[in-house]
Design a protein around this motif. Sequence first.
Motif, PDB file in Angstrom:
ATOM      1  N   ARG A   1     -13.110  -2.512   2.195  1.00 50.00           N
ATOM      2  CA  ARG A   1     -13.622  -2.439   0.815  1.00 50.00           C
ATOM      3  C   ARG A   1     -13.280  -1.101   0.162  1.00 50.00           C
ATOM      4  N   LYS A   2     -13.445  -0.018   0.907  1.00 52.89           N
ATOM      5  CA  LYS A   2     -13.196   1.310   0.329  1.00 52.89           C
ATOM      6  C   LYS A   2     -11.712   1.517   0.051  1.00 52.89           C
ATOM      7  N   LEU A   3     -10.858   1.069   0.950  1.00 52.62           N
ATOM      8  CA  LEU A   3      -9.421   1.182   0.726  1.00 52.62           C
ATOM      9  C   LEU A   3      -8.989   0.358  -0.483  1.00 52.62           C
ATOM     10  N   THR A   4      -9.522  -0.859  -0.584  1.00 56.67           N
ATOM     11  CA  THR A   4      -9.179  -1.739  -1.705  1.00 56.67           C
ATOM     12  C   THR A   4      -9.622  -1.119  -3.029  1.00 56.67           C
ATOM     13  N   ALA A   5     -10.825  -0.562  -3.036  1.00 53.09           N
ATOM     14  CA  ALA A   5     -11.343   0.070  -4.254  1.00 53.09           C
ATOM     15  C   ALA A   5     -10.487   1.258  -4.677  1.00 53.09           C
ATOM     16  N   ALA A   6      -9.834   1.887  -3.691  1.00 54.04           N
ATOM     17  CA  ALA A   6      -8.978   3.042  -3.997  1.00 54.04           C
ATOM     18  C   ALA A   6      -7.557   2.622  -4.388  1.00 54.04           C
ATOM     19  N   GLY A   7      -7.309   1.313  -4.431  1.00 51.63           N
ATOM     20  CA  GLY A   7      -6.014   0.826  -4.888  1.00 51.63           C
ATOM     21  C   GLY A   7      -5.013   0.503  -3.807  1.00 51.63           C
ATOM     22  N   HIS A   8      -5.443   0.559  -2.544  1.00 52.04           N
ATOM     23  CA  HIS A   8      -4.536   0.229  -1.445  1.00 52.04           C
ATOM     24  C   HIS A   8      -4.590  -1.274  -1.156  1.00 52.04           C
ATOM     25  N   GLU A   9      -3.558  -1.760  -0.507  1.00 53.68           N
ATOM     26  CA  GLU A   9      -3.543  -3.138  -0.032  1.00 53.68           C
ATOM     27  C   GLU A   9      -4.091  -3.130   1.395  1.00 53.68           C
ATOM     28  N   ALA A  10      -5.340  -3.507   1.545  1.00 52.09           N
ATOM     29  CA  ALA A  10      -6.002  -3.461   2.849  1.00 52.09           C
ATOM     30  C   ALA A  10      -6.158  -4.863   3.407  1.00 52.09           C
ATOM     31  N   LEU A  11      -5.595  -5.081   4.587  1.00 51.34           N
ATOM     32  CA  LEU A  11      -5.608  -6.406   5.198  1.00 51.34           C
ATOM     33  C   LEU A  11      -6.502  -6.399   6.430  1.00 51.34           C
ATOM     34  N   PRO A  12      -7.620  -7.146   6.433  1.00 56.56           N
ATOM     35  CA  PRO A  12      -8.444  -7.229   7.637  1.00 56.56           C
ATOM     36  C   PRO A  12      -7.789  -8.134   8.670  1.00 56.56           C
ATOM     37  N   ALA A  13      -7.774  -7.691   9.916  1.00 59.39           N
ATOM     38  CA  ALA A  13      -7.187  -8.476  11.006  1.00 59.39           C
ATOM     39  C   ALA A  13      -8.204  -8.577  12.131  1.00 59.39           C
ATOM     40  N   SER A  14      -8.605  -9.802  12.456  1.00 58.75           N
ATOM     41  CA  SER A  14      -9.618 -10.033  13.481  1.00 58.75           C
ATOM     42  C   SER A  14      -9.482 -11.477  13.959  1.00 58.75           C
ATOM     43  N   PRO A  15     -10.207 -11.863  14.999  1.00 59.73           N
ATOM     44  CA  PRO A  15     -10.139 -13.260  15.428  1.00 59.73           C
ATOM     45  C   PRO A  15     -10.421 -14.252  14.305  1.00 59.73           C
ATOM     46  N   SER A  16     -11.330 -13.887  13.389  1.00 57.80           N
ATOM     47  CA  SER A  16     -11.662 -14.808  12.295  1.00 57.80           C
ATOM     48  C   SER A  16     -10.527 -14.955  11.284  1.00 57.80           C
ATOM     49  N   THR A  17      -9.570 -14.039  11.307  1.00 56.67           N
ATOM     50  CA  THR A  17      -8.400 -14.150  10.422  1.00 56.67           C
ATOM     51  C   THR A  17      -7.158 -14.579  11.200  1.00 56.67           C
ATOM     52  N   GLY A  18      -7.351 -14.991  12.467  1.00 60.21           N
ATOM     53  CA  GLY A  18      -6.247 -15.503  13.263  1.00 60.21           C
ATOM     54  C   GLY A  18      -5.486 -14.475  14.070  1.00 60.21           C
TER      55      GLY A  18
END
Length: 246
Positions: free
Chosen positions: A18-35
């Motif tokens: 959330r903080k990276l996205t708010a700062a204008g970065h493209e932040a991609l979460p990667a976890s079992p729930s995202t495959g």
Amino acid sequence: MKITVIGGTGLIGSQVVRKLTAAGHEALPASPSTGVDVLSGEGLEGALSGADVVVNLANSPTFDAASLDFFRTSMTNVLAAGADAGVRHQVVLSIVGVDQVPGLDYYRAKALQEDLLRQGPTPWSIVRATQFFEFMDATLDMTSDGDIVRLPAARIQPMASVDVVDAVVEVATGAPLLGIRNVAGPDVFLLDELGKLTLELEHDSRTVVTDADAGLFAAISGDELIAGPDARLAPTHYADWVRERH
């Protein structure tokens, strides 16, 4: 900047995204729930494709000796996938004093993860944080027997997860440290005294009994978990944080 956050749906990871996205970065979460499975490597290639930075917040499901295999395998996979993808900076969140408590399997496992990162092919940074405020309730419950909570008088310097997030984001968006950034809370406590304070602030009727052999932190005998003079101290005080939650 594209930043892949391994473990990006957890307590720290979701806030980092959330903080990276708010700062204008493209932040991609990667976890079992995202495959993405860091143990098998499934989904890592796609998650790291085009990433400039990888923030590795993956955590072992257990704190016992099995955590050594978890961090050995997951770190090896993430570093290899990152090298293949051309990642320019690998960041790992670790623990203050992690190399000072060899009696704890989990700490030995995190120290191994750090070593693998240092030996890896990509410029790197390590953020070492102290224990999180958010884990205090679980720490109390872990050694609770009815109305009695047993805790050792271990010295700790806990901090709020939001302050951990700030430190991780700052390092991830900067140049690789090729070293360690230590961050800690503003106050040092004895764990049993912190337990008493927590129960008082939360109007919990349980009683804390000091027991040198109780729980995970029984292995702490001195200042292993206290940040040194080089650490950056976070602004959030524990009592203020508890009061704001209620």
